[in-house]
Design an enzyme around this catalytic site. Structure first.
Site, mmCIF file in Angstrom:
data_model
loop_
_atom_site.group_PDB
_atom_site.id
_atom_site.type_symbol
_atom_site.label_atom_id
_atom_site.label_comp_id
_atom_site.label_asym_id
_atom_site.label_seq_id
_atom_site.Cartn_x
_atom_site.Cartn_y
_atom_site.Cartn_z
ATOM 1 N N ARG A 51 39.971 46.432 25.204
ATOM 2 C CA ARG A 51 39.832 46.111 26.623
ATOM 3 C C ARG A 51 40.664 44.908 27.071
ATOM 4 O O ARG A 51 41.357 44.975 28.102
ATOM 5 C CB ARG A 51 38.366 45.776 26.973
ATOM 6 C CG ARG A 51 37.509 46.956 27.236
ATOM 7 C CD ARG A 51 36.133 46.687 26.713
ATOM 8 N NE ARG A 51 36.226 46.595 25.271
ATOM 9 C CZ ARG A 51 36.186 47.660 24.468
ATOM 10 N NH1 ARG A 51 35.969 48.839 24.953
ATOM 11 N NH2 ARG A 51 36.326 47.532 23.153
ATOM 12 N N THR A 52 40.580 43.821 26.329
ATOM 13 C CA THR A 52 41.223 42.595 26.801
ATOM 14 C C THR A 52 42.737 42.793 26.850
ATOM 15 O O THR A 52 43.386 42.508 27.854
ATOM 16 C CB THR A 52 40.850 41.409 25.883
ATOM 17 O OG1 THR A 52 39.433 41.393 25.742
ATOM 18 C CG2 THR A 52 41.321 40.098 26.460
ATOM 19 N N LYS A 80 55.479 36.342 7.510
ATOM 20 C CA LYS A 80 56.475 35.685 6.639
ATOM 21 C C LYS A 80 56.140 34.209 6.464
ATOM 22 O O LYS A 80 56.917 33.449 5.898
ATOM 23 C CB LYS A 80 57.870 35.801 7.266
ATOM 24 C CG LYS A 80 58.331 37.223 7.507
ATOM 25 C CD LYS A 80 59.652 37.209 8.292
ATOM 26 C CE LYS A 80 59.964 38.580 8.860
ATOM 27 N NZ LYS A 80 60.974 38.502 9.929
ATOM 28 N N ARG A 101 44.989 35.994 21.737
ATOM 29 C CA ARG A 101 43.717 36.145 21.005
ATOM 30 C C ARG A 101 43.969 35.763 19.555
ATOM 31 O O ARG A 101 44.994 36.151 18.971
ATOM 32 C CB ARG A 101 43.187 37.574 21.069
ATOM 33 C CG ARG A 101 42.005 37.780 20.131
ATOM 34 C CD ARG A 101 41.303 39.081 20.331
ATOM 35 N NE ARG A 101 40.556 39.074 21.579
ATOM 36 C CZ ARG A 101 39.709 40.045 21.926
ATOM 37 N NH1 ARG A 101 39.515 41.069 21.119
ATOM 38 N NH2 ARG A 101 39.068 39.986 23.078
ATOM 39 N N HIS A 129 35.569 32.955 25.296
ATOM 40 C CA HIS A 129 36.297 34.122 25.827
ATOM 41 C C HIS A 129 36.237 34.007 27.357
ATOM 42 O O HIS A 129 35.554 34.779 28.029
ATOM 43 C CB HIS A 129 35.635 35.403 25.331
ATOM 44 C CG HIS A 129 36.448 36.656 25.473
ATOM 45 N ND1 HIS A 129 37.610 36.725 26.234
ATOM 46 C CD2 HIS A 129 36.268 37.906 24.948
ATOM 47 C CE1 HIS A 129 38.096 37.961 26.162
ATOM 48 N NE2 HIS A 129 37.306 38.686 25.390
HETATM 49 N N1 CP Z 1 35.340 42.589 25.530
HETATM 50 C C1 CP Z 1 36.364 42.503 24.642
HETATM 51 O O1 CP Z 1 36.847 41.414 24.331
HETATM 52 O O2 CP Z 1 36.746 43.699 24.120
HETATM 53 P P1 CP Z 1 38.010 43.901 23.174
HETATM 54 O O3 CP Z 1 37.681 43.211 21.856
HETATM 55 O O4 CP Z 1 38.185 45.369 23.029
HETATM 56 O O5 CP Z 1 39.165 43.217 23.826
#
Ligand code: CP
Length: 302
Positions: A51-52, A80, A101, A129
């Site tokens: 999603r993110t 590497k 991320r 998050h």
């Molecule tokens: N909600 C969320 O962070 O989902 P993903 O890990 O799929 O990005």
């Protein structure tokens, strides 16, 4: 917001939360077309995501910008031995802003301190998050018509759940009552309880999901995250303790909505999906509008 990294939800004030919610609704109404024309966003995912990552990509594509990056760090030069610092300093040459991320708590803060372009934290370990929280707030506002005076019940992994940590820190500004339902091993870390206490925010810790359902406005289910456990036996012990089923919705409030940052494993039974109270897939869609709002604000385009 202009030019500033978004590392923690605490980087923003209440008026900035409200501004993002307003802008997200404008993007949903198809205003600000092509606002990212000529802009390039870097997308560095050192940890899996559906999603993110895809909602950021969709947000940029829908707004006329371009996005570069990797979805699997095994295809990058970090395999590497390249350091995170060198990766950020390199990618910053190619884009106007970096979405990142990373599996390690604090990685986004580190990146923001050395990067010449703003960093958006798309999740750092068990820490924060913030863009998920802003889309959660937009979802709460859309479904409840307000953010204040709600009873918000958070269920599951409150220890490692970064979405929970960010949501608590933002929503504590709106006179909530929080129910925190988890097994004792996965209860909310003490540093967050101290912040809630310092702001006189009422919260109730419970291990039983049934007792809190009748008073709940927002039921925020979370996954017990296998990838955060060092001991597999601990994960097995905790993984299926809370499973929401249709029958459990009978005595809930009419306005109650079920949110989940997703992915789910077993914590919401598939029979719940057809309930009008299930909102988690619309919530994921709201992520695209919210991320259009965040990127445009940070780039100073709006
Ligand atoms: N909600 C969320 O962070 O989902 P993903 O890990 O799929 O990005």
């Amino acid at each position: 917001m202009k030019g500033k990294s978004l590392v923690s939800i605490l980087d923003y004030q209440v008026e900035e939360y409200l501004q993002i919610i307003q802008l997200a609704s404008e993007f949903e109404a198809l205003k600000h077309q092509n606002i990212l024309h000529g802009k390039v966003v870097g997308s560095l995912f050192f940890e899996p995501s559906t999603r993110t990552r895809l909602s950021f990509e969709s947000a940029v594509n829908h707004s006329g910008g371009r996005i570069i990056g990797f979805s699997d760090s095994n295809t990058s030069s970090s395999t590497k031995g390249e350091s995170l610092k060198d990766t950020i300093l390199t990618v910053a040459n190619y884009c106007d802003l970096i979405v990142m991320r990373h599996p390690h708590d604090g990685a986004a803060k580190f990146a923001s301190e050395i990067s010449p372009v703003p960093i958006i934290n798309a999740g750092d370990g068990a820490n924060q998050h913030p863009t998920q929280t802003l889309l959660d707030m937009y979802s709460i506002y859309k479904t409840q018509g307000k953010l204040d005076n709600l009873t918000i019940s958070l269920i599951g992994d409150l220890k490692y759940g970064r979405t929970v940590h960010s949501l608590l820190m933002a929503m504590m500004n709106f006179s909530p009552k929080f129910n925190l339902v988890s097994p004792k091993e996965l209860c909310l870390p003490v540093e967050y309880k101290k912040i809630l206490n310092a702001h006189s925010v009422p919260f109730n810790e419970d291990t039983d999901l049934h007792t809190i359902l009748p008073e709940t406005d927002i039921l925020y289910m979370t996954r017990v995250q296998k990838e955060r456990f060092s001991d597999p036996i601990e994960y097995e012990k905790n993984k299926n303790l809370y499973v929401l089923k249709s029958s459990m919705l009978e005595n809930t409030k009419d306005n109650m909505k079920i949110l989940h940052p997703l992915p789910r494993v077993n914590e919401i039974s598939q029979c719940v999906d057809s309930s009008p109270k299930a909102y988690y897939f619309q919530q994921a869609k709201n992520g695209m509008f919210t991320r259009q709002a965040i990127i445009s604000s940070i780039l100073g385009l709006i």
